[in-house]
Enzyme design. Structure first.
Site, PDB file in Angstrom:
ATOM      1  N   GLU A 293       0.893  -1.167   0.000  1.00 39.83           N
ATOM      2  CA  GLU A 293       0.000   0.000   0.000  1.00 39.83           C
ATOM      3  C   GLU A 293       0.918   1.199   0.000  1.00 39.83           C
ATOM      4  OE1 GLU A 293      -1.493   3.291   1.072  1.00 39.83           O
ATOM      5  OE2 GLU A 293      -1.553   2.347   3.051  1.00 39.83           O
ATOM      6  N   CYS A 327      -2.143   8.280   4.361  1.00 34.07           N
ATOM      7  CA  CYS A 327      -2.201   7.977   2.929  1.00 34.07           C
ATOM      8  C   CYS A 327      -3.606   8.191   2.383  1.00 34.07           C
ATOM      9  CB  CYS A 327      -1.719   6.554   2.660  1.00 34.07           C
ATOM     10  SG  CYS A 327      -2.394   5.329   3.780  1.00 34.07           S
TER      11      CYS A 327
END
Length: 543
Positions: A293, A327
């Site tokens: 990720e 994020c």
């Protein structure tokens, strides 16, 4: 041995503590914060349960007061990597052979230790090491990490319960093996929960792990490693290897026994790791599993029918909670012309109210960004916008590094939908907003989808269901986590499995069984109770 078909406790999301004035949890957290702040510790490498000190030291400093040294950590190199690989191999047989119930018990105990005895310590370490306010630390290093530990055990039981059907005279079953080799967990600075989840999710499925924490978050990672050891994690199952990416990561990635990479970090680093694995693919014992990720350029899109106040709150919280260092943080917003004047006014008002400072102060909304490198990178974007003819800073824009790495929450308005800060990931408290003609909804959907290479999170605000449906369809690949009338941050384990595709990663959905499936290698077993004893088949008889 015990004989049972055991059922693990039904998982539940850990309740978020309020830390209200006068509450015992606030007093306990403040005490832990000051205790950790006022001591300097020496953090060792941990390999095979042994503490190793190399003398090559890195520092753990407080981002909101970088004069404060929390401790120093010993950095691993190629020698320590070799020892860790050896320790992981040595621990592998016994760990893989351990019953799933016993492995589950270790991580369920870790969850309870974190929920009670270790809660204040790990939260305080996260506040100091990563400059999170008490609420942001609570939802991260306590609640989310506890949830990962509990729910992953439950997901493991779901996976191993999945078995094939059997015809008469035979029995088919699946054996869920660990990967053949070791796993490499590379964890980020911004979430203690992710730092804890990446190595433990691999280990839960019977793998042994080499864990490299981010150098800017070694302090909180070490506290969790100590917790795991108290929970009874056997020596060598997870090996703690702080150090530089080159000295730790490079020899690990090229090792023939690498079986899996569990990564959260930058897109460039992940792509480099993938490239190196590709270049060495013929030398591995097995094809390594690669799960990553990597980042996002997360959006808020408002339809002309959107609820203004909900939109404003989502913008401010989504962009500026934890200094925008999520994020999933909102980094670009598309606002229709009919809402624009009121929206800008309300965002300016709410942003001006945000307090930036020491995270132990309960009135603080934002702490400091993680380190000097982040400070310089983020402020360069702000300076760029200040000098650009097609952009204007309408809120914030100030910064000061004299005591801590402080950046004011900043809102940039642009007339250029492909402006630099609408396209590139900033990873800081900066959001760029763009006004589009209210009747150009479809065109804006297309514009949004084509602007960024990322596809992690996104939010659509609309009270028009047809418009919402259209956004869901047209932006189907623009976000792995899609929010309707809510900010694009705050995924909860067991509720919103997290991950995105495109330049945002492999979308293997942390917080779900989908992620755990990546750390097991199923073996199909067929047992025939009445095997045939003649070669010829019945159809071969003559008429």
């Amino acid at each position: 041995m015990t004989l049972s078909l055991a059922r693990t406790p039904v998982p539940y999301n850990e309740p978020i503590r309020g830390y209200m004035p006068g509450s015992p949890e606030r007093a306990e957290l403040k005490e832990a914060y000051h205790d950790l702040k006022n001591q300097q510790i020496e953090i060792p490498i941990i390999i095979g349960g042994r503490e190793i000190r190399t003398g090559s030291l890195g520092e753990c400093r407080v981002p909101h007061d970088h004069s404060i040294l929390l401790g120093k950590f010993h950095q691993a190199g190629e020698k320590e990597v070799a020892l860790a690989i050896e320790a992981a191999a040595g621990a592998k047989k016994a760990w893989a052979a351990m019953s799933w119930e016993d492995r589950a018990s270790i991580f369920l105990r870790a969850a309870e230790l974190l929920a009670h005895k270790w809660r204040a310590t790990v939260n305080a370490a996260t506040m100091l090491n990563q400059s999170k306010n008490m609420f942001q630390a609570e939802i991260d290093s306590a609640c989310e990490l506890i949830d990962f530990l509990r729910f992953n055990v439950y997901y493991m039981t779901q996976i191993i319960s999945e078995q094939p059907g059997s015809d008469k005279m035979m029995w088919n079953r699946l054996d869920y093996r660990p990967l053949e080799g070791f796993c490499f967990a590379v964890t980020p600075f911004n979430f203690t929960s992710i730092a804890g989840n990446l190595p433990t999710s691999c280990a839960l499925m019977g793998n042994t792990v080499l864990w490299k924490p981010a150098s800017s978050a070694v302090f909180s990672g070490y506290k969790f490693m100590q917790l795991l050891m108290e929970a009874g994690l056997p020596e060598g199952v997870i090996n703690f290897l702080p150090g530089s990416g080159g000295k730790v990561g490079n020899p690990i990635i090229k090792h023939p026994d690498l079986a899996g990479v569990h990564f959260t970090g930058s897109t460039a680093t992940f792509q480099n790791m993938w490239r190196t694995i590709g270049e060495n693919i013929a030398s591995y014992r097995t094809y390594p599993r690669i799960v990553g990720e990597t980042g996002g350029k997360d959006f808020i899109l408002a339809h002309k029918s959107a609820n203004l106040e909900a939109l404003v709150v989502a913008t401010v919280r989504g962009a500026f909670e934890y200094q925008g260092q999520k994020c999933s943080a909102a980094s670009r917003a598309y606002i229709p012309s009919n809402l624009w004047p009121q929206y800008v006014k309300r965002v300016q008002e709410e942003t001006a109210r945000l307090k930036v400072g020491d995270v132990i102060d309960p009135t603080t909304f934002m702490g400091a960004v993680i380190d000097e490198a982040a400070f310089k990178s983020i402020t360069a974007y702000i300076d760029y916008a200040k000098n650009a003819p097609d952009a204007e800073i309408i809120a914030g824009g100030g910064y000061d590094s004299s005591k801590g790495w402080f950046i004011q929450p900043t809102v940039i308005a642009t007339t250029n939908p492909k402006f630099k800060t609408m396209v590139e990931e900033i990873f800081g408290p900066v959001i760029t907003i763009y006004k589009y003609p209210e009747n150009e909804w479809r065109e804006t959907l297309k514009l949004l989808d084509e602007t960024s290479p990322y596809a992690l999170t996104g939010a659509v605000f609309s009270n028009d269901r047809y418009a919402t449906i259209e956004a869901l369809e047209e932006l189907r690949n623009a976000a792995g986590n899609f929010y309707i009338n809510d900010k694009p941050t705050g995924a909860v384990v067991g509720q919103q499995p997290f991950g995105g595709a495109r330049a945002s990663g492999t979308n293997d959905k942390a917080g779900s069984a989908l992620n755990l499936m990546r750390w097991t290698s199923p073996r199909a077993i067929k047992e025939n109770f009445l095997p045939p004893e003649t070669v010829a088949y019945p159809y071969m008889k003559e008429d």
